[in-house]
Design an enzyme around this catalytic site. Structure first.
Site, mmCIF file in Angstrom:
data_model
loop_
_atom_site.group_PDB
_atom_site.id
_atom_site.type_symbol
_atom_site.label_atom_id
_atom_site.label_comp_id
_atom_site.label_asym_id
_atom_site.label_seq_id
_atom_site.Cartn_x
_atom_site.Cartn_y
_atom_site.Cartn_z
ATOM 1 N N ARG A 170 54.789 29.965 44.683
ATOM 2 C CA ARG A 170 55.028 29.911 43.247
ATOM 3 C C ARG A 170 55.077 31.329 42.718
ATOM 4 O O ARG A 170 54.399 32.209 43.222
ATOM 5 C CB ARG A 170 53.811 29.254 42.583
ATOM 6 C CG ARG A 170 53.989 27.857 42.072
ATOM 7 C CD ARG A 170 52.642 27.196 41.756
ATOM 8 N NE ARG A 170 51.574 28.104 41.369
ATOM 9 C CZ ARG A 170 51.279 28.453 40.120
ATOM 10 N NH1 ARG A 170 51.972 27.989 39.109
ATOM 11 N NH2 ARG A 170 50.283 29.266 39.857
ATOM 12 N N ARG A 174 55.503 33.701 32.635
ATOM 13 C CA ARG A 174 54.892 33.367 31.332
ATOM 14 C C ARG A 174 55.888 33.609 30.222
ATOM 15 O O ARG A 174 56.398 34.723 30.088
ATOM 16 C CB ARG A 174 53.698 34.270 31.079
ATOM 17 C CG ARG A 174 52.520 33.896 31.893
ATOM 18 C CD ARG A 174 51.326 34.711 31.434
ATOM 19 N NE ARG A 174 50.255 34.559 32.406
ATOM 20 C CZ ARG A 174 49.272 35.403 32.553
ATOM 21 N NH1 ARG A 174 49.203 36.471 31.795
ATOM 22 N NH2 ARG A 174 48.345 35.180 33.451
ATOM 23 N N ARG A 247 43.826 42.523 57.538
ATOM 24 C CA ARG A 247 44.860 43.355 56.932
ATOM 25 C C ARG A 247 44.139 44.549 56.332
ATOM 26 O O ARG A 247 43.055 44.412 55.792
ATOM 27 C CB ARG A 247 45.592 42.589 55.831
ATOM 28 C CG ARG A 247 46.827 41.905 56.343
ATOM 29 C CD ARG A 247 47.858 41.638 55.283
ATOM 30 N NE ARG A 247 47.371 40.956 54.115
ATOM 31 C CZ ARG A 247 47.475 41.438 52.878
ATOM 32 N NH1 ARG A 247 48.002 42.615 52.669
ATOM 33 N NH2 ARG A 247 47.024 40.742 51.849
ATOM 34 N N ARG A 278 50.062 51.095 45.173
ATOM 35 C CA ARG A 278 49.450 51.155 43.839
ATOM 36 C C ARG A 278 48.773 52.495 43.647
ATOM 37 O O ARG A 278 48.355 53.130 44.618
ATOM 38 C CB ARG A 278 48.307 50.138 43.715
ATOM 39 C CG ARG A 278 48.652 48.724 43.715
ATOM 40 C CD ARG A 278 47.558 47.890 43.065
ATOM 41 N NE ARG A 278 46.237 47.981 43.697
ATOM 42 C CZ ARG A 278 45.196 47.269 43.325
ATOM 43 N NH1 ARG A 278 45.306 46.417 42.324
ATOM 44 N NH2 ARG A 278 44.036 47.386 43.934
ATOM 45 N N GLU A 304 46.943 53.710 47.082
ATOM 46 C CA GLU A 304 46.690 52.685 48.106
ATOM 47 C C GLU A 304 47.918 52.522 48.993
ATOM 48 O O GLU A 304 49.030 52.370 48.478
ATOM 49 C CB GLU A 304 46.370 51.341 47.438
ATOM 50 C CG GLU A 304 45.062 51.364 46.684
ATOM 51 C CD GLU A 304 44.682 50.005 46.112
ATOM 52 O OE1 GLU A 304 45.371 49.014 46.394
ATOM 53 O OE2 GLU A 304 43.689 49.973 45.366
ATOM 54 N N TYR A 352 38.473 35.153 52.991
ATOM 55 C CA TYR A 352 38.664 35.986 51.817
ATOM 56 C C TYR A 352 37.930 35.350 50.646
ATOM 57 O O TYR A 352 38.244 34.252 50.216
ATOM 58 C CB TYR A 352 40.138 36.224 51.441
ATOM 59 C CG TYR A 352 40.157 37.125 50.221
ATOM 60 C CD1 TYR A 352 40.006 38.502 50.369
ATOM 61 C CD2 TYR A 352 40.188 36.599 48.935
ATOM 62 C CE1 TYR A 352 39.901 39.333 49.268
ATOM 63 C CE2 TYR A 352 40.075 37.422 47.822
ATOM 64 C CZ TYR A 352 39.933 38.792 48.005
ATOM 65 O OH TYR A 352 39.818 39.600 46.913
ATOM 66 N N ASP A 354 36.700 36.093 46.684
ATOM 67 C CA ASP A 354 36.562 36.949 45.518
ATOM 68 C C ASP A 354 35.072 37.071 45.243
ATOM 69 O O ASP A 354 34.274 36.268 45.738
ATOM 70 C CB ASP A 354 37.285 36.325 44.311
ATOM 71 C CG ASP A 354 38.743 36.794 44.223
ATOM 72 O OD1 ASP A 354 39.025 37.937 44.642
ATOM 73 O OD2 ASP A 354 39.589 36.024 43.737
HETATM 74 C C1 FAD Z 1 40.479 45.974 48.832
HETATM 75 C C2 FAD Z 1 39.713 44.831 48.221
HETATM 76 C C3 FAD Z 1 39.754 44.629 46.846
HETATM 77 C C4 FAD Z 1 39.041 43.567 46.268
HETATM 78 N N1 FAD Z 1 39.133 43.376 44.914
HETATM 79 C C5 FAD Z 1 38.468 42.336 44.349
HETATM 80 C C6 FAD Z 1 38.586 42.083 42.949
HETATM 81 O O1 FAD Z 1 39.291 42.777 42.203
HETATM 82 N N2 FAD Z 1 37.901 41.010 42.438
HETATM 83 C C7 FAD Z 1 37.117 40.193 43.209
HETATM 84 O O2 FAD Z 1 36.520 39.253 42.686
HETATM 85 N N3 FAD Z 1 36.982 40.431 44.536
HETATM 86 C C8 FAD Z 1 37.636 41.465 45.129
HETATM 87 N N4 FAD Z 1 37.497 41.702 46.481
HETATM 88 C C9 FAD Z 1 36.554 40.858 47.271
HETATM 89 C C10 FAD Z 1 35.100 41.445 47.324
HETATM 90 O O3 FAD Z 1 35.139 42.719 47.894
HETATM 91 C C11 FAD Z 1 34.201 40.514 48.161
HETATM 92 O O4 FAD Z 1 34.149 39.236 47.590
HETATM 93 C C12 FAD Z 1 32.733 40.978 48.314
HETATM 94 O O5 FAD Z 1 32.615 42.356 48.415
HETATM 95 C C13 FAD Z 1 32.114 40.319 49.530
HETATM 96 O O6 FAD Z 1 30.735 40.621 49.640
HETATM 97 P P1 FAD Z 1 29.969 40.420 51.020
HETATM 98 O O7 FAD Z 1 28.527 40.652 50.737
HETATM 99 O O8 FAD Z 1 30.366 39.140 51.645
HETATM 100 O O9 FAD Z 1 30.570 41.526 52.016
HETATM 101 P P2 FAD Z 1 30.479 43.106 52.046
HETATM 102 O O10 FAD Z 1 30.482 43.664 50.682
HETATM 103 O O11 FAD Z 1 31.522 43.570 52.986
HETATM 104 O O12 FAD Z 1 29.030 43.416 52.677
HETATM 105 C C14 FAD Z 1 28.773 43.363 54.055
HETATM 106 C C15 FAD Z 1 27.785 44.471 54.372
HETATM 107 O O13 FAD Z 1 27.304 44.294 55.707
HETATM 108 C C16 FAD Z 1 27.136 45.560 56.279
HETATM 109 N N5 FAD Z 1 27.153 45.405 57.733
HETATM 110 C C17 FAD Z 1 28.152 44.927 58.510
HETATM 111 N N6 FAD Z 1 27.787 44.940 59.800
HETATM 112 C C18 FAD Z 1 26.517 45.430 59.851
HETATM 113 C C19 FAD Z 1 25.612 45.690 60.904
HETATM 114 N N7 FAD Z 1 25.922 45.466 62.203
HETATM 115 N N8 FAD Z 1 24.403 46.208 60.604
HETATM 116 C C20 FAD Z 1 24.062 46.477 59.319
HETATM 117 N N9 FAD Z 1 24.899 46.242 58.272
HETATM 118 C C21 FAD Z 1 26.107 45.731 58.536
HETATM 119 C C22 FAD Z 1 28.319 46.353 55.758
HETATM 120 O O14 FAD Z 1 28.080 47.748 55.874
HETATM 121 C C23 FAD Z 1 28.391 45.865 54.324
HETATM 122 O O15 FAD Z 1 27.642 46.695 53.462
HETATM 123 C C24 FAD Z 1 38.255 42.711 47.088
HETATM 124 C C25 FAD Z 1 38.227 42.916 48.465
HETATM 125 C C26 FAD Z 1 38.961 43.941 49.037
HETATM 126 C C27 FAD Z 1 38.953 44.098 50.520
#
Ligand code: FAD
Length: 371
Positions: A170, A174, A247, A278, A304, A352, A354
């Protein structure tokens, strides 16, 4: 001894740790990075909160999540309204009446709808065979050429003619003057940055940074009853079944000696020739530009670039195609034998998420585990 060892201080880990402490449990958080907050980490440069791992805009329709997260930070009223730059021509995104007026000088919604319909008919595509045909059949040739083609080709590193049509199901159009990208009830950026939000979640909790759980697994497992693991699931199992793919995005961040570079937080470069997809100008996520409300003489921007991911690179977006989903399924089966461990978050579940979804998932896990 701790009740819980939380691996990862991103949103998932920080929320679990906070809720566990609130329930009277003892918690230790470890993160292999030198800082807390995982992917939402923001760092102050020249008075500006720079989103180090990509621009993060909080948006949600989930009232429970909004009420939860706003306990730990005040949110500003930032609205995501990206601008497209096609060879110096600027267009509003998402596609709306401002975009159509600029593209065709149409004034009314009827005129805009008629123009799109005329171009769709002209193309005469009944069964789109690739992404190019699909996009043209949805929005016509002008929007495709100026706003979709180059950007999509840079993102995927391939011609739109060589990409499958199902990638675009889609293309929302708007017929209103509305530049608000997200259709969400609640939207904003935490005042003071995301790192502060996560620090508030982790208040009073022991955190060990620069500590890789997998490198110190034996010692760390020995000091906790249970583990909440938010790192990559394939890494946990030593990649024994193979490596899950991501990715990737590469960021080039620069401080400029001027107060205003592009006048907007996000500008998408929609031509194929400009190598970046971007540019983010971080100060425009905030209001008053700094805490004192003074104009800052400098600005920080991040270009980026879409890039191929290879093992060892920062994992960004999981690739939920058939091959990777099947491999994840096999790792998931292995988790059933790990009775002491909860796998969560975007890396632990190879999904993935958010930010609002990861918060909802973490709260659900807390409900099951702690209450
Ligand atoms: C480029 C990008 C842009 C984004 N933009 C948006 C947005 O605009 N809006 C939105 O709602 N969401 C966005 N997101 C999604 C958002 O980043 C995630 O939803 C969120 O950060 C996930 O949190 P998490 O705790 O699951 O993972 P993470 O934040 O990745 O935390 C995992 C942590 O585990 C740690 N870790 C991993 N392995 C080990 C190990 N062996 N020992 C110790 N520590 C470890 C890492 O260092 C990290 O700090 C985006 C994602 C990306 C990739």
């Amino acid at each position: 001894m701790y009740d819980y060892l939380v691996v990862g201080s991103g949103l998932y880990g920080a929320i679990f740790a906070h809720e566990a402490k609130k329930s009277g449990k003892t918690v230790l958080v470890v993160d292999k990075r030198p800082n807390i907050a995982g992917n939402v980490y923001t760092e102050k440069i020249e008075g500006i909160n720079v989103h180090k791992y990509g621009a993060h805009i909080f948006h949600t329709n989930n009232k429970k999540v909004w009420n939860y997260v706003t306990q730990f930070a005040e949110f500003n009223r930032f609205t995501n309204s990206p601008v497209a730059n096609y060879k110096g021509e600027l267009y509003s995104l998402p596609f709306n009446m401002y975009t159509f007026n600029k593209m065709w000088s149409v004034v009314t919604p009827e005129e805009a709808a008629a123009k799109i319909e005329e171009q769709r008919k002209e193309a005469g595509i009944i069964e789109p065979e690739n992404l190019e045909e699909q996009a043209i059949s949805l929005v016509g040739r002008d929007i495709y050429k100026k706003l979709i083609k180059g950007y999509t080709e840079k993102q995927w590193g391939r011609d739109c003619k060589d990409l499958p049509s199902f990638i675009i199901k889609r293309l929302p159009v708007r017929l209103t003057f509305d530049n608000n990208y997200f259709n969400a009830l609640y939207q904003g950026i935490p005042v003071g940055g995301y790192t502060k939000l996560v620090a508030n979640l982790l208040e009073g909790i022991e955190v060990r940074l620069n500590t890789d759980y997998l490198e110190n697994k034996k010692e760390l497992d020995a000091i906790a009853d249970k583990v909440v693991y938010t790192g990559p699931i394939d890494a946990y199992f030593g990649y024994t079944l193979g490596t899950l793919e991501y990715r990737s995005v590469r960021f080039e961040t620069e401080t400029l000696d001027k107060p205003n570079f592009q006048g907007n937080a996000a500008v998408n470069y929609t031509d194929r020739e400009t190598p970046w997809t971007r540019i983010i100008e971080h100060k425009w996520f905030e209001f008053g530009k700094d805490e004192e409300g003074n104009d800052l003489p400098k600005t920080v921007i991040s270009r980026e670039f879409s890039s191929e991911w290879k093992p060892g690179d920062e994992p960004y977006y999981p690739v939920n195609d058939e091959k990777n989903s099947a491999l994840y399924g096999k790792y998931k089966e292995l988790t059933e034998k790990e009775e002491k461990v909860i796998f969560g978050g975007r890396l632990g579940e190879y999904k993935y998420y958010d930010m609002d979804q990861v918060i909802a998932a973490a709260l659900q896990c807390c409900d099951q585990e702690l209450h």
